[in-house]
Design a protein around this motif. Sequence first.
Motif, PDB file in Angstrom:
ATOM      1  N   LYS A  68       1.044  -1.487   0.050  1.00  0.00           N
ATOM      2  CA  LYS A  68      -0.412   0.272   0.134  1.00  0.00           C
ATOM      3  C   LYS A  68       1.055   1.543  -0.105  1.00  0.00           C
ATOM      4  CE  LYS A  68      -2.483   3.009   0.720  1.00  0.00           C
ATOM      5  NZ  LYS A  68      -3.719   3.949   2.804  1.00  0.00           N
ATOM      6  N   SER A  69       1.446   1.693   0.908  1.00  0.00           N
ATOM      7  CA  SER A  69       2.577   2.613   0.524  1.00  0.00           C
ATOM      8  C   SER A  69       3.116   2.898   0.240  1.00  0.00           C
ATOM      9  CB  SER A  69       3.642   2.849   2.060  1.00  0.00           C
ATOM     10  OG  SER A  69       2.377   2.289   3.905  1.00  0.00           O
ATOM     11  N   GLU A 264      -1.478  -6.168   5.287  1.00  0.00           N
ATOM     12  CA  GLU A 264      -0.268  -6.201   4.229  1.00  0.00           C
ATOM     13  C   GLU A 264      -1.950  -5.717   3.328  1.00  0.00           C
ATOM     14  OE1 GLU A 264       3.127  -7.303   4.807  1.00  0.00           O
ATOM     15  OE2 GLU A 264       3.827  -5.740   5.928  1.00  0.00           O
ATOM     16  N   GLU A 266      -4.621  -6.706   2.933  1.00  0.00           N
ATOM     17  CA  GLU A 266      -6.619  -5.797   3.274  1.00  0.00           C
ATOM     18  C   GLU A 266      -5.661  -5.011   2.713  1.00  0.00           C
ATOM     19  OE1 GLU A 266      -7.502  -6.465   7.397  1.00  0.00           O
ATOM     20  OE2 GLU A 266      -8.984  -4.203   7.121  1.00  0.00           O
ATOM     21  N   ALA A 267      -4.231  -4.223   3.269  1.00  0.00           N
ATOM     22  CA  ALA A 267      -4.432  -2.645   3.446  1.00  0.00           C
ATOM     23  C   ALA A 267      -4.427  -1.885   1.110  1.00  0.00           C
ATOM     24  CB  ALA A 267      -3.005  -2.078   3.485  1.00  0.00           C
ATOM     25  N   ARG A 270      -7.365  -3.145  -0.522  1.00  0.00           N
ATOM     26  CA  ARG A 270      -8.153  -1.680  -0.224  1.00  0.00           C
ATOM     27  C   ARG A 270      -7.802  -0.823  -1.348  1.00  0.00           C
ATOM     28  NH1 ARG A 270     -10.828   1.376   4.514  1.00  0.00           N
ATOM     29  NH2 ARG A 270      -9.709   3.411   4.229  1.00  0.00           N
TER      30      ARG A 270
ATOM     31  N   PHE B 294      -7.016   1.690  11.551  1.00  0.00           N
ATOM     32  CA  PHE B 294      -6.704   0.736  10.691  1.00  0.00           C
ATOM     33  C   PHE B 294      -8.038  -0.144   9.656  1.00  0.00           C
ATOM     34  CE2 PHE B 294      -5.907  -3.244   8.478  1.00  0.00           C
ATOM     35  CZ  PHE B 294      -4.111  -2.435   7.194  1.00  0.00           C
ATOM     36  N   PRO B 295      -8.221   0.014   8.874  1.00  0.00           N
ATOM     37  CA  PRO B 295      -7.502   0.383   7.561  1.00  0.00           C
ATOM     38  C   PRO B 295      -7.163   1.668   6.717  1.00  0.00           C
ATOM     39  CG  PRO B 295      -9.214  -0.722   7.042  1.00  0.00           C
ATOM     40  CD  PRO B 295      -9.125  -1.247   8.392  1.00  0.00           C
ATOM     41  N   ASP B 298      -2.507   3.967   7.705  1.00  0.00           N
ATOM     42  CA  ASP B 298      -2.271   2.426   7.199  1.00  0.00           C
ATOM     43  C   ASP B 298      -1.224   2.472   8.247  1.00  0.00           C
ATOM     44  OD1 ASP B 298      -3.391   2.625   4.966  1.00  0.00           O
ATOM     45  OD2 ASP B 298      -1.287   4.982   4.350  1.00  0.00           O
ATOM     46  N   PRO B 300      -0.375  -0.991  10.927  1.00  0.00           N
ATOM     47  CA  PRO B 300      -1.041  -1.331  11.327  1.00  0.00           C
ATOM     48  C   PRO B 300      -0.817  -2.384  12.460  1.00  0.00           C
ATOM     49  CG  PRO B 300       0.796  -2.254   9.905  1.00  0.00           C
ATOM     50  CD  PRO B 300       0.948  -0.933  10.021  1.00  0.00           C
ATOM     51  N   ARG B 303      -3.441  -8.161  16.401  1.00  0.00           N
ATOM     52  CA  ARG B 303      -5.309  -8.126  16.353  1.00  0.00           C
ATOM     53  C   ARG B 303      -4.472  -9.095  17.477  1.00  0.00           C
ATOM     54  NH1 ARG B 303      -6.922  -8.079  10.496  1.00  0.00           N
ATOM     55  NH2 ARG B 303      -7.571  -5.434  10.265  1.00  0.00           N
TER      56      ARG B 303
END
Lengths: 286, 487
Positions: A68-69, A264, A266-267, A270, B294-295, B298, B300, B303
């Motif tokens: 993502k980043s 990561e 999931e991000a 999205r 999150f999300p 960014d 994390p 959980r």
Amino acid sequence: MNQILEKKIISEGVKDITISSQHIARKRKAGQFIILRIDEYGERIPMTIVDSDPKAGTIRLIFQEVGKSTYSLGDLEVGDEILDLVGPLGKPTHIENFGTVVCVGGGIGVAPVYPIAAAMKEAGNEVISIIGSRDKDLLIMEQEMSEVSDRLLITTDDGSYGLHGFVTNALQNLIDEGVKIDLCVAIGPVVMMGAVSNLTKEFGIETVVSLNSIMVDGTGMCGCCRVTVGNKTQFVCVDGPEFDGHQVDFKELMMRQSAYLPQEKEAMDRYHKCKLERLAAQPGGK
Amino acid sequence: MTEDKKDKKDIKATKPKGKRLKPKKPKIPRQPMPEQEPKERIHNFNEVPYGFSIETAMIEAARCIQCKKPVCIDGCPVEINIPAFLLAIKEGDFEKSIKIMKNDNALPAICGRVCPQEDQCEKLCVIGIKGKPVAIGRLERFIADWERKNMEISIPEIAPSTGKKVAVVGAGPAGLTVAGELARLGHDVTIFEALHKPGGVLIYGIPEFRLPKAIVMAEVDYVKKLGVKIVYNAVIGKYLTLDELFNEEGFHAIFIGVGAGLPYFMNIPGENLNGVYSANEYLTRANLMKAYDFPNYDTPIMRSKKVAVIGGGNVAMDSARTALRLGAESVTVVYRRSRKEMPARDEELDHAEEEGVIFKLLTNPTQINGDDDNWVKSMTVLNMKLGEPDSSGRRRPVPIEGSEWDLEVDTVIVAIGNGANPLLTEATPELNLNKWGNIIADDETCLTSMMGVYAGGDIVIGAATVILAMGAGKRAYRAMHKYLMTL
Ligand SMILES: Cc1cc2nc3c(=O)[nH]c(=O)nc-3n(C[C@H](O)[C@H](O)[C@H](O)COP(=O)(O)OP(=O)(O)OC[C@H]3O[C@@H](n4cnc5c(N)ncnc54)[C@H](O)[C@@H]3O)c2cc1C
Ligand SMILES: Cc1cc2nc3c(=O)[nH]c(=O)nc-3n(C[C@H](O)[C@H](O)[C@H](O)COP(=O)(O)OP(=O)(O)OC[C@H]3O[C@@H](n4cnc5c(N)ncnc54)[C@H](O)[C@@H]3O)c2cc1C
Ligand code: SF4
Ligand code: FES
């Protein structure tokens, strides 16, 4: 502040950007890195300073889009600004005239090894560089590496360019040739740094690796970046990023790098979804 | 400095002096603080106590008997005129009350929430002899909140420019105090802060449910309105050295308030497994980086289902309560001494308990066990008993042979204390340090071994409290002003 002045795509998913940052450009030394945060929602990600122009007040980053980043960073265009940029961080590479230095860069690791090769060359070393990638198209910085190296060896995993094989094969060849290596600097995927270190250990060649652990602050405040080196815990951001390759627990480092895989992913999902929506909303987009 | 050493510092044990009024059993009981229900609050990050209403505040303030020799003041590191501000609340003159408060304490909204009053002013309050002491801290919070809601933030008169430039390193409570005060005196002040936000521990460490970030930001805004400039992302020692601040950037004096930002680990096997966090990392991800959202944000954070927190201080309680709010099914605090020795504030312990945090006291971890993929699966702990008193006067915990057992957890948060971060001091060999790496500074002036360089807060005394950091800032600014005016 922190404006992107130039942007090039140098291979698939690899971008080369020049950012204005007067101060860091003036201060940075080979081996140091910055941490950046793209926007208010961003995470803090580390990037090696590949090069700088103190007069122009610019630094150069080369990065691979892996999540993502880095994808979001790659989406920024010339003129855009990066919200936060902190550095130079980490200890600079120990540069002196060692004699013959072999600089090994694998994949995106060529980018961080480049400034070290350049500084080693400038200090009077004979620099032999080995750069490798999966295939010809993914190889980066060949021209620049050749400019700072007395010899440049290239390897590709599939044999589409240079030596068919891994960087360790080329290193083995050098050793077999009888080249007296005083120092080896290896940067790339953890597996590669581990393999290089294994090989050089056998031959008693001092080896420096630059570790890319997950980080948050980059100032020694959180301990997220800790690694085991010679049975001691070290913080990569302040004690490193460079360590003795023969002492690093690479297995642990690899496991620690995977600590956030589900998040990561999931991000990333999205990110893709948002990007599709953005594209569809653009005039002419579908 | 470790948590264990810390609590000694909190207690400003001053013997009550002078004659006091004969304590009578207080007629009005200490007023309870309205709070969010535990069941509800563990699902949100909103502040737990709502604060006193005007009526409650006036009733509580009336419990103060206006001692001739107010011993409570002896317990206050910045010597707030406590009976005077309480009297003004009792009389309903809130404007007057806040004025009295701000004479001695620029950050009452913060101190009213996080100071360990039960070890300071309230510990000495005479009403506490026969009953419960006057709720000085809650009233401090009340009056500060009243001001924020009801008054235009007024900017005090700023002295004409002195032409002197001051650099402050670190935007924590110590640095903010020095910066604000020196700016008022007409100096040109710039704060250099390593992170991308100001506030130090108040922002990255103490969670929203205990100290709303809007309050910290309001205080920072105030300091900025006094003319203070803040440069973020500026790690002094890397970005600029102290020498460069003097010689290249033209600063005339420097204050170092970089805090105690180095997390200690236990040095037991398994501490580098995935799922082991320092409290600093856990809280920084959650607070500063907003990983709880999150999300949308960014950064994390794990959980976690079953969490163990090692330690017994405020940092441990903040970590435990944050873990609950991030959805953990069970959170266990593991502490090697007994409850009595826990350095956390009573209120934090009570809140944690109400929220369902489990306490395993007299228990010490010996190793953390991982699965094949390097993830935490349990923590081996040893039962302890209390032995002979140690140098701090507390009974030393000793292990009970063969009492090991495994606590099944997927996350371990290490909250055993913070030490001095060597980043700046390593780059500045001229600074004299003690054996723990803390900067040595004069008690009264905060002057270090370097000319024109002053230091205060956690970097000098070790991990301590917000009010002690501010107190150091007060002493430092006076000495710095004097020094600057001789240049
Ligand atoms: C000191 C230092 C210097 C670095 N220099 C560079 C550089 O010059 N160019 C560059 O492209 N990258 C560099 N990195 C790595 C870079 O920081 C990561 O690629 C980036 O943080 C990934 O973020 P993301 O959100 O895009 O990917 P994520 O979603 O976080 O991760 C995607 C994938 O990348 C892997 N990954 C995550 N973090 C890292 C990491 N730190 N190192 C390696 N793999 C990781 C994950 O395991 C995952 O498989 C450096 C890292 C460090 C610590
Ligand atoms: C989780 C937690 C809970 C706490 N709870 C309480 C409580 O309830 N009550 C209480 O009184 N105290 C509490 N404390 C302690 C209190 O927060 C500290 O004692 C206080 O914040 C110290 O203030 P300081 O200004 O010295 O340092 P800090 O608040 O630590 O601020 C230092 C600042 O300097 C910056 N910095 C560091 N190095 C550099 C550098 N090289 N260059 C530039 N900037 C730098 C840091 O990023 C930081 O912003 C708690 C601490 C923690 C960690
Ligand atoms: S707060 Fe307590 S000690 Fe202080 S003046 Fe009032 S009654 Fe006396
Ligand atoms: S990244 Fe936080 S200590 Fe290294």
